[in-house]
Motif scaffolding. Sequence first.
Motif, PDB file in Angstrom:
ATOM      1  N   LYS A 262     -12.485 -17.697  44.629  1.00 40.37           N
ATOM      2  CA  LYS A 262     -13.165 -18.283  43.470  1.00 40.37           C
ATOM      3  C   LYS A 262     -12.810 -19.761  43.442  1.00 40.37           C
ATOM      4  O   LYS A 262     -11.631 -20.123  43.465  1.00 40.37           O
ATOM      5  CB  LYS A 262     -12.696 -17.599  42.183  1.00 40.37           C
ATOM      6  N   VAL A 263     -13.823 -20.600  43.439  1.00 38.65           N
ATOM      7  CA  VAL A 263     -13.615 -22.048  43.445  1.00 38.65           C
ATOM      8  C   VAL A 263     -14.159 -22.619  42.144  1.00 38.65           C
ATOM      9  O   VAL A 263     -15.260 -22.252  41.716  1.00 38.65           O
ATOM     10  CB  VAL A 263     -14.347 -22.712  44.641  1.00 38.65           C
ATOM     11  N   ARG A 264     -13.381 -23.470  41.523  1.00 42.94           N
ATOM     12  CA  ARG A 264     -13.826 -24.135  40.298  1.00 42.94           C
ATOM     13  C   ARG A 264     -13.604 -25.634  40.436  1.00 42.94           C
ATOM     14  O   ARG A 264     -12.639 -26.069  41.051  1.00 42.94           O
ATOM     15  CB  ARG A 264     -12.986 -23.678  39.084  1.00 42.94           C
ATOM     16  N   GLY A 265     -14.508 -26.400  39.865  1.00 45.03           N
ATOM     17  CA  GLY A 265     -14.333 -27.844  39.827  1.00 45.03           C
ATOM     18  C   GLY A 265     -14.612 -28.343  38.429  1.00 45.03           C
ATOM     19  O   GLY A 265     -15.599 -27.929  37.814  1.00 45.03           O
ATOM     20  N   THR A 266     -13.744 -29.211  37.924  1.00 42.41           N
ATOM     21  CA  THR A 266     -13.995 -29.821  36.617  1.00 42.41           C
ATOM     22  C   THR A 266     -14.547 -31.227  36.848  1.00 42.41           C
ATOM     23  O   THR A 266     -14.146 -31.929  37.782  1.00 42.41           O
ATOM     24  CB  THR A 266     -12.705 -29.890  35.782  1.00 42.41           C
ATOM     25  N   LEU A 267     -15.473 -31.617  36.000  1.00 43.73           N
ATOM     26  CA  LEU A 267     -16.194 -32.876  36.178  1.00 43.73           C
ATOM     27  C   LEU A 267     -16.635 -33.377  34.803  1.00 43.73           C
ATOM     28  O   LEU A 267     -17.032 -32.584  33.950  1.00 43.73           O
ATOM     29  CB  LEU A 267     -17.395 -32.586  37.087  1.00 43.73           C
ATOM     30  N   ASP A 268     -16.544 -34.680  34.611  1.00 44.24           N
ATOM     31  CA  ASP A 268     -16.964 -35.290  33.343  1.00 44.24           C
ATOM     32  C   ASP A 268     -18.328 -35.953  33.558  1.00 44.24           C
ATOM     33  O   ASP A 268     -18.411 -37.013  34.189  1.00 44.24           O
ATOM     34  CB  ASP A 268     -15.920 -36.323  32.907  1.00 44.24           C
ATOM     35  N   PRO A 269     -19.414 -35.354  33.063  1.00 45.94           N
ATOM     36  CA  PRO A 269     -20.759 -35.881  33.356  1.00 45.94           C
ATOM     37  C   PRO A 269     -20.997 -37.266  32.762  1.00 45.94           C
ATOM     38  O   PRO A 269     -21.991 -37.912  33.093  1.00 45.94           O
ATOM     39  CB  PRO A 269     -21.706 -34.861  32.693  1.00 45.94           C
ATOM     40  N   ARG A 270     -20.067 -37.746  31.910  1.00 47.41           N
ATOM     41  CA  ARG A 270     -20.222 -39.110  31.393  1.00 47.41           C
ATOM     42  C   ARG A 270     -20.093 -40.134  32.518  1.00 47.41           C
ATOM     43  O   ARG A 270     -20.620 -41.252  32.407  1.00 47.41           O
ATOM     44  CB  ARG A 270     -19.183 -39.372  30.297  1.00 47.41           C
ATOM     45  N   GLY A 271     -19.406 -39.765  33.613  1.00 43.89           N
ATOM     46  CA  GLY A 271     -19.316 -40.659  34.776  1.00 43.89           C
ATOM     47  C   GLY A 271     -20.664 -40.815  35.457  1.00 43.89           C
ATOM     48  O   GLY A 271     -21.110 -41.927  35.739  1.00 43.89           O
TER      49      GLY A 271
END
Lengths: 177, 177
Positions: free
Chosen positions: B101-110
């Motif tokens: 299981k792979v997860r990535g966190t990302l801030d779409p404000r970038g």
Amino acid sequence: MSVDRSLSQALNATVEGLRQASAEQAVATFTARTELAGGLQTKASIRQFDLVVDEPQALGGTDQGPNPVELVLAALGTCQEIVYAAYAAVLGIPLDGVHIKVRGTLDPRGLFGVAEVAPGFLEVFYDVEIASPAPEADIVRLREIVDAHCPVLDILRRAQTTRSTLALNNRLLTSAY
Amino acid sequence: MSVDRSLSQALNATVEGLRQASAEQAVATFTARTELAGGLQTKASIRQFDLVVDEPQALGGTDQGPNPVELVLAALGTCQEIVYAAYAAVLGIPLDGVHIKVRGTLDPRGLFGVAEVAPGFLEVFYDVEIASPAPEADIVRLREIVDAHCPVLDILRRAQTTRSTLALNNRLLTSAY
């Protein structure tokens, strides 16, 4: 295709929501699950979407799907396309078409431990072809904005932080992060 | 699934070929082509394989396929799986299953230029679940070997070199590399 008004409206609503959001509220988590299907063939599940991922026969697979590094190249090309489309819509720059060819060079001796070379890409090249009636200066500026904001380009260019756990027969062998 | 003998034979042949190869002979080039299909939807072509890549509605798309950062996560999970399968076969370690299981966190404000944050991942997590009758020490060693040789893990962890060209209406605006 001229300026996409409905897309720019949808994106303006997204941007307005993000402006109101705290960092905690803004952060999104994306997920993929994968499983080995036999030989080197694997299946990836991303929400409702399934992908078969395999290796070509020259690398020991059965060539039933793209391989993982090809997926990374597709991710870069499609991410660039999406960011071109989004910023063109928001900035009012008409686009008649965007085509991208992405290439990555890689020395498989790194993967197989045959030589002391990195297993990832040596270099990644992407060639962007735009059809548009817009002035050249607008397209050059659009490209600068796209390259500064494209998530997958940033993922490739900037070392990402990775963490992992390992479980054997349902028993966690490493502490969780 | 026990030790995969036919896979280990195929891989031994690949490794033997790579041992004989010069750096120039060994280096492989992988390619993907992408095109914008309307809105934020895109099509990627990798050899004979086609993929629809889109964004979820919350990000302005029509959700007809995984998005590019999800593809990167799928690439990491499938690459890990393939490298586990390959090294297990070569080392004679039996594997009954590998799930990741792979997860990535990302801030779409970038991505949207709303805050001064990187557009790529904040962090990538991958959880490996192995089913195997092998001793724990063998699996722990296998994981070390896999993480040292997995191309997509290296692509994420190490800043990659990227180069690009831009053409407008079939006229190259930048010199080619």
